[in-house]
Design an enzyme around this catalytic site. Structure first.
Site, mmCIF file in Angstrom:
data_model
loop_
_atom_site.group_PDB
_atom_site.id
_atom_site.type_symbol
_atom_site.label_atom_id
_atom_site.label_comp_id
_atom_site.label_asym_id
_atom_site.label_seq_id
_atom_site.Cartn_x
_atom_site.Cartn_y
_atom_site.Cartn_z
ATOM 1 C CG ASP A 1 -1.768 93.836 65.253
ATOM 2 O OD1 ASP A 1 -1.561 95.060 65.299
ATOM 3 O OD2 ASP A 1 -2.895 93.348 65.043
ATOM 4 N N GLY B 1 -10.953 88.285 67.673
ATOM 5 C CA GLY B 1 -11.479 89.072 66.555
ATOM 6 C C GLY B 1 -12.102 90.386 66.985
ATOM 7 C CG LEU C 1 -8.583 94.370 72.320
ATOM 8 C CD1 LEU C 1 -9.002 94.043 73.737
ATOM 9 C CD2 LEU C 1 -8.119 95.837 72.249
ATOM 10 C CE LYS D 1 -3.935 95.665 68.065
ATOM 11 N NZ LYS D 1 -4.283 95.112 66.839
ATOM 12 C CB SER E 1 -6.491 83.752 74.567
ATOM 13 O OG SER E 1 -6.220 85.112 74.287
ATOM 14 C CB SER F 1 -6.881 87.415 69.819
ATOM 15 O OG SER F 1 -7.483 87.059 68.594
HETATM 16 N N1 LIG Z 1 -5.905 81.407 71.069
HETATM 17 C C1 LIG Z 1 -6.227 81.206 69.785
HETATM 18 N N2 LIG Z 1 -6.403 79.948 69.307
HETATM 19 C C2 LIG Z 1 -6.741 79.744 68.008
HETATM 20 N N3 LIG Z 1 -6.936 80.724 67.115
HETATM 21 C C3 LIG Z 1 -6.779 81.988 67.538
HETATM 22 C C4 LIG Z 1 -6.407 82.292 68.883
HETATM 23 N N4 LIG Z 1 -6.313 83.630 68.990
HETATM 24 C C5 LIG Z 1 -6.603 84.136 67.773
HETATM 25 N N5 LIG Z 1 -6.884 83.159 66.905
HETATM 26 C C6 LIG Z 1 -7.209 83.327 65.464
HETATM 27 O O1 LIG Z 1 -7.176 84.707 65.169
HETATM 28 C C7 LIG Z 1 -8.446 85.132 64.631
HETATM 29 C C8 LIG Z 1 -8.747 86.544 65.093
HETATM 30 O O2 LIG Z 1 -7.801 87.391 64.527
HETATM 31 P P1 LIG Z 1 -8.165 88.786 63.895
HETATM 32 O O3 LIG Z 1 -9.347 88.680 62.988
HETATM 33 O O4 LIG Z 1 -6.908 89.302 63.341
HETATM 34 O O5 LIG Z 1 -8.616 89.672 65.161
HETATM 35 P P2 LIG Z 1 -7.755 90.086 66.441
HETATM 36 O O6 LIG Z 1 -6.331 89.837 66.109
HETATM 37 O O7 LIG Z 1 -8.037 91.538 66.626
HETATM 38 O O8 LIG Z 1 -8.275 89.306 67.585
HETATM 39 C C9 LIG Z 1 -9.441 84.104 65.151
HETATM 40 O O9 LIG Z 1 -10.542 84.023 64.272
HETATM 41 C C10 LIG Z 1 -8.623 82.815 65.161
HETATM 42 O O10 LIG Z 1 -8.584 82.226 63.899
HETATM 43 C C1 LIG Z 2 -5.893 96.712 60.478
HETATM 44 C C2 LIG Z 2 -4.488 96.422 60.995
HETATM 45 O O1 LIG Z 2 -3.730 97.636 60.894
HETATM 46 C C3 LIG Z 2 -4.517 96.008 62.472
HETATM 47 C C4 LIG Z 2 -5.364 94.793 62.738
HETATM 48 O O2 LIG Z 2 -5.427 94.502 64.111
HETATM 49 P P1 LIG Z 2 -6.445 93.413 64.670
HETATM 50 O O3 LIG Z 2 -6.158 92.111 64.012
HETATM 51 O O4 LIG Z 2 -7.843 93.883 64.339
HETATM 52 O O5 LIG Z 2 -6.196 93.333 66.158
HETATM 53 C C5 LIG Z 2 -3.858 95.343 60.124
HETATM 54 C C6 LIG Z 2 -2.344 95.211 60.246
HETATM 55 O O6 LIG Z 2 -1.658 96.215 60.555
HETATM 56 O O7 LIG Z 2 -1.834 94.130 59.983
HETATM 57 MG MG LIG Z 3 -5.332 90.218 64.292
#
Ligand SMILES: Nc1ncnc2c1ncn2[C@@H]1O[C@H](COP(=O)(O)OP(=O)(O)O)[C@@H](O)[C@H]1O
Ligand SMILES: C[C@@](O)(CCOP(=O)(O)O)CC(=O)O
Ligand SMILES: [Mg+2]
Length: 378
Positions: free
Chosen positions: A204, A143, A146, A10, A138, A148
């Site tokens: 999210d 991180g 977006l 997203k 994915s 993930s």
């Molecule tokens: N395909 C995946 N397999 C395992 N862990 C994942 C996967 N996708 C995301 N993660 C977990 O989510 C974390 C990233 O999430 P976050 O910090 O919220 O950033 P974002 O959601 O923006 O990518 C990674 O460090 C990992 O722990």
């Molecule tokens: C900072 C926040 O508003 C969005 C976080 O998004 P992402 O994990 O950075 O993709 C946290 C949330 O709403 O849970």
């Molecule tokens: Mg996240």
């Protein structure tokens, strides 16, 4: 038996962080997905006593004997039920962390721990202690803002829930879940996000589950119908960061300066509401005028994000670079690095700005906005 599921990442157009504190935010699904394939072995198969997790895009495999999983994770029949999403207790999370540690993750991949813990929690709570091979792949950068983490929780839960749906139409391609299963899916995915984010708002997982574009406030979802073209350039600064730490940093600032931060969150709330109204508006206002308003709102939102302490020098560099091309940008997601959105008003030619951003080491791409949510395939 095999079940596949996918869930999108997203972008947050307005309102990240403030949404955690009750403000409105606007988010849209993008056409980059996390895919989960769940395969249950035959009784006679070699792996019928193991839970195997393969992370395809990072070429890692983890494997647990079910006896070990059962021994480690406290089993409470009142919380282990697919139809009643429950939070992971601190005690359970500690036990799960031991199972993750035993897998000896490479040092440079330690950031995966929370994702693997989430996998173990959702799997054992929804399916129980049954053998399976789960393959996750994915297209999203990890991180980077977006979503993930949410796409993982949503795709995994979709596959787990779909595995027990009885009226499976095989070979008919991707299909969405019905409203009841979608609601259940979203609740479980939120419990998963809690393990990764600490204190997620739920935006999210909700946009990943439902797709399209949504306005979100304290768990209340309004599906938005966009009445104007909306193009965004996404620039990944490639600066890694962790959503949990950034969310907690904003909360601490709010504790130190409650009145100021309340005003900041209120201002963000107004920005998101105005943005949602513009996107949906069917009045006579020209697209150019609407784009001008969105530009200003994005600029103000970025200023407020900076005042929350979640911008970063790499984000500022992207903003300054795009300003030279008369384009407006804001961070998306948790900030601290990660991705930046640049509004591309109708007729914008992106070649020059992309060239300049990429020559600074950033990665640019465009994604289609407002597409599918979670889908399953049998
Ligand atoms: N395909 C995946 N397999 C395992 N862990 C994942 C996967 N996708 C995301 N993660 C977990 O989510 C974390 C990233 O999430 P976050 O910090 O919220 O950033 P974002 O959601 O923006 O990518 C990674 O460090 C990992 O722990
Ligand atoms: C900072 C926040 O508003 C969005 C976080 O998004 P992402 O994990 O950075 O993709 C946290 C949330 O709403 O849970
Ligand atoms: Mg996240």
């Amino acid at each position: 038996m095999e079940v596949k599921a996918r869930a999108p990442g997203k972008i947050i157009l307005a309102g990240e962080h403030a949404v955690v504190h009750g403000s409105t935010a606007v988010a849209a699904a993008i056409d980059l997905y996390t895919y989960v394939t769940l395969t249950f072995p035959l009784q006679s198969a070699e792996n019928n006593d193991r839970l195997i997790l393969q992370l395809k895009d990072i070429s890692l495999e983890f494997s647990w004997s079910l006896a070990r999983v059962k021994e480690a994770i406290p089993y409470d029949s009142s919380t282990s039920c697919r139809s009643t999403p429950a939070s992971c207790t601190d005690e359970t999370l500690k036990s799960i962390a031991v199972l993750v540690e035993e897998q000896n993750l490479p040092k440079d991949k330690i950031w995966l721990s929370s994702g693997i813990s989430t996998f173990l929690y959702l799997y054992t709570r929804i399916i129980g202690f049954n053998p399976a091979t789960v393959v996750i792949n994915s297209e999203l950068p990890y991180g980077s803002g977006l979503g993930s983490s949410a796409a993982l929780c949503v795709a995994l839960t979709a596959a787990l829930l779909a595995s027990s749906i009885s009226d499976k139409t095989r070979g008919s391609g991707w299909s969405s879940l019905d409203e009841t299963n979608l609601e259940l899916l979203n609740k479980w995915a939120f419990e998963g996000e809690k393990i990764i984010h600490g204190k997620p708002s739920g935006i999210d997982n909700t946009v990943s589950a439902y797709g399209n574009m949504i306005k979100f406030c304290s768990g209340e979802i309004t599906r938005l119908q966009s009445n104007m073209p909306l193009r965004m350039l996404i620039t990944n600064t490639r600066v890694g960061r962790n959503t949990k730490a950034l969310v907690s940093g904003v909360s601490q600032r709010a504790v130190r300066h409650p009145d100021v931060m309340k005003s900041v969150f209120n201002a963000v709330d107004s920005i998101s509401k105005e943005l949602a109204a513009i996107i949906q508006s069917k009045d006579e206002t020209s697209v150019t005028e609407k784009e001008e308003s969105i530009k200003e709102l994005m600029e103000m939102n970025q200023g407020l994000l900076q005042s929350m302490g979640v911008s970063h020098s790499s984000i500022e560099t992207v903003i300054q670079t795009t300003v030279k091309h008369k384009l407006v940008s804001k961070l998306t997601g948790a900030g601290g690095g990660g991705c930046v959105l640049t509004l591309l008003p109708t007729g914008t030619v992106v070649d020059k700005v992309v060239e300049e951003l990429e020559s600074s080491g950033f990665q640019c791409f465009t994604a289609s906005i407002g597409g599918n949510g979670a889908q399953v395939c049998f």
